[in-house]
Design a protein around this motif. Structure first.
Motif, mmCIF file in Angstrom:
data_model
loop_
_atom_site.group_PDB
_atom_site.id
_atom_site.type_symbol
_atom_site.label_atom_id
_atom_site.label_comp_id
_atom_site.label_asym_id
_atom_site.label_seq_id
_atom_site.Cartn_x
_atom_site.Cartn_y
_atom_site.Cartn_z
ATOM 1 N N PHE A 158 0.835 7.082 -9.591
ATOM 2 C CA PHE A 158 0.832 7.632 -8.295
ATOM 3 C C PHE A 158 0.797 6.395 -7.128
ATOM 4 O O PHE A 158 0.274 5.224 -7.314
ATOM 5 C CB PHE A 158 -0.468 8.572 -8.016
ATOM 6 N N SER A 159 1.478 6.810 -6.185
ATOM 7 C CA SER A 159 1.643 5.892 -4.984
ATOM 8 C C SER A 159 0.374 5.972 -3.875
ATOM 9 O O SER A 159 0.200 5.041 -3.173
ATOM 10 C CB SER A 159 2.969 6.267 -4.199
ATOM 11 N N GLY A 160 -0.413 7.186 -4.180
ATOM 12 C CA GLY A 160 -1.628 7.128 -3.291
ATOM 13 C C GLY A 160 -2.844 7.734 -4.000
ATOM 14 O O GLY A 160 -2.764 7.788 -5.138
ATOM 15 N N ARG A 205 4.516 13.564 -5.070
ATOM 16 C CA ARG A 205 4.904 13.380 -3.813
ATOM 17 C C ARG A 205 3.921 12.587 -3.213
ATOM 18 O O ARG A 205 2.817 12.878 -3.096
ATOM 19 C CB ARG A 205 5.324 14.675 -3.229
ATOM 20 N N GLU A 206 4.488 11.553 -2.086
ATOM 21 C CA GLU A 206 3.724 11.024 -1.319
ATOM 22 C C GLU A 206 3.099 12.039 -0.351
ATOM 23 O O GLU A 206 1.691 11.497 0.138
ATOM 24 C CB GLU A 206 4.574 10.057 -0.473
ATOM 25 N N SER A 231 -5.816 10.352 -5.372
ATOM 26 C CA SER A 231 -5.545 11.432 -6.308
ATOM 27 C C SER A 231 -6.995 12.638 -5.811
ATOM 28 O O SER A 231 -7.871 11.905 -5.369
ATOM 29 C CB SER A 231 -5.708 11.328 -7.641
ATOM 30 N N GLN A 274 -4.023 5.482 -12.816
ATOM 31 C CA GLN A 274 -3.597 5.981 -11.450
ATOM 32 C C GLN A 274 -2.631 4.934 -10.742
ATOM 33 O O GLN A 274 -1.552 5.485 -10.078
ATOM 34 C CB GLN A 274 -4.738 6.150 -10.490
ATOM 35 N N ARG A 275 -2.740 3.957 -10.577
ATOM 36 C CA ARG A 275 -1.967 2.702 -10.023
ATOM 37 C C ARG A 275 -0.657 2.854 -10.689
ATOM 38 O O ARG A 275 0.411 2.797 -9.914
ATOM 39 C CB ARG A 275 -2.523 1.544 -10.067
#
Length: 247
Positions: free
Chosen positions: A85-87, A16-17, A89, A81-82
């Protein structure tokens, strides 16, 4: 599951963002399997947890023709990661994985919100033979289940790749590890099992002092792999650290 050449284990809800995911980074020659006890506990608290086998290791062995160096592993993790996820970690690493995590945080700072280094190795200016002797001395302090798991993983990764990775890691320790740590801006918790023979108390305190916002913590009743032998304690420490508590 596999992603971008990695074998990846996932635990907990979808990312989740408004909540950083947790990325667990294993040590030299190993897989992410020894993070399973900690991953389950973090996921039970609602965290999204991702545990890759780094390229060249165990179930990601065929993702690299040769053992990647520390910088290459950090860049590969950044690519993973890119894609996931959007942000940024929360990155948790053990042993030589701490060198990879430090390189990741230094080279790709926007991808790391917080950093937890468990038993950071290898210590600069310590001869290779002594580093190996410290590893051997740590074995009797670890749970038997971890020793069997590690032996299996080393065999699958292969002795030649383990040796090549060790050489890469020694070079990184001598040339880049402390430099990378000095460039880390993410809040960092450095954890040492009180019985750890590999990462000395003096060295772990130095690691905490090198980063911009570092804190050191000892865990009683644990050795080098505190996340495996004391997963409840480590999950609690990480949970507190995530919300800004370091005591």
């Amino acid at each position: 599951m596999t992603d971008a050449g990695f074998f990846v284990r996932s635990y907990g809800p979808l990312p989740r963002e408004d909540r950083p995911a947790v990325l667990l980074v294993h040590g030299l020659g190993l897989s992410g399997r020894y993070f399973t006890p900690l991953a389950h506990r973090l996921a039970a608290s609602g965290a999204t947890v991702v545990v890759p086998d780094l390229p060249g290791n165990v179930r990601s062995r065929t993702a690299a023709r040769r053992a990647p160096d520390v910088g290459q592993l950090a860049d590969a993790l950044a690519g993973l990661q890119r894609g996931l996820f959007s942000g940024p970690s929360l990155v948790v690493a053990n042993s030589v994985g701490c060198q990879v995590a430090a390189a990741l945080a230094a080279r790709h700072p926007h991808l790391v919100s917080r950093l937890v280094l468990i038993g950071p190795a290898l210590e600069p200016r310590v001869p290779a033979w002594r580093q190996f002797a410290r590893l051997v001395a740590d074995a009797p302090h670890e749970p038997l289940g971890l020793l069997f798991l590690a032996a299996f993983d080393y065999l699958v990764t292969g002795p030649l790749r383990c040796a090549a990775s060790f050489r890469h890691s020694l070079r990184d320790a001598a040339e880049s590890f402390e430099v990378n740590l000095s460039q880390v801006r993410a809040p960092t918790l450095v954890v040492r099992g009180a019985g750890d023979t590999i990462a000395s108390g003096t060295w772990t305190r130095r690691v905490a002092g090198l980063v911009a916002d570092g804190h050191a913590k000892d865990v009683a009743g644990a050795a080098h792999a505190a996340h495996y032998s004391a997963p409840d304690t480590m999950a609690a420490l990480i949970g507190k650290f995530t919300v800004g508590e370091t005591g």
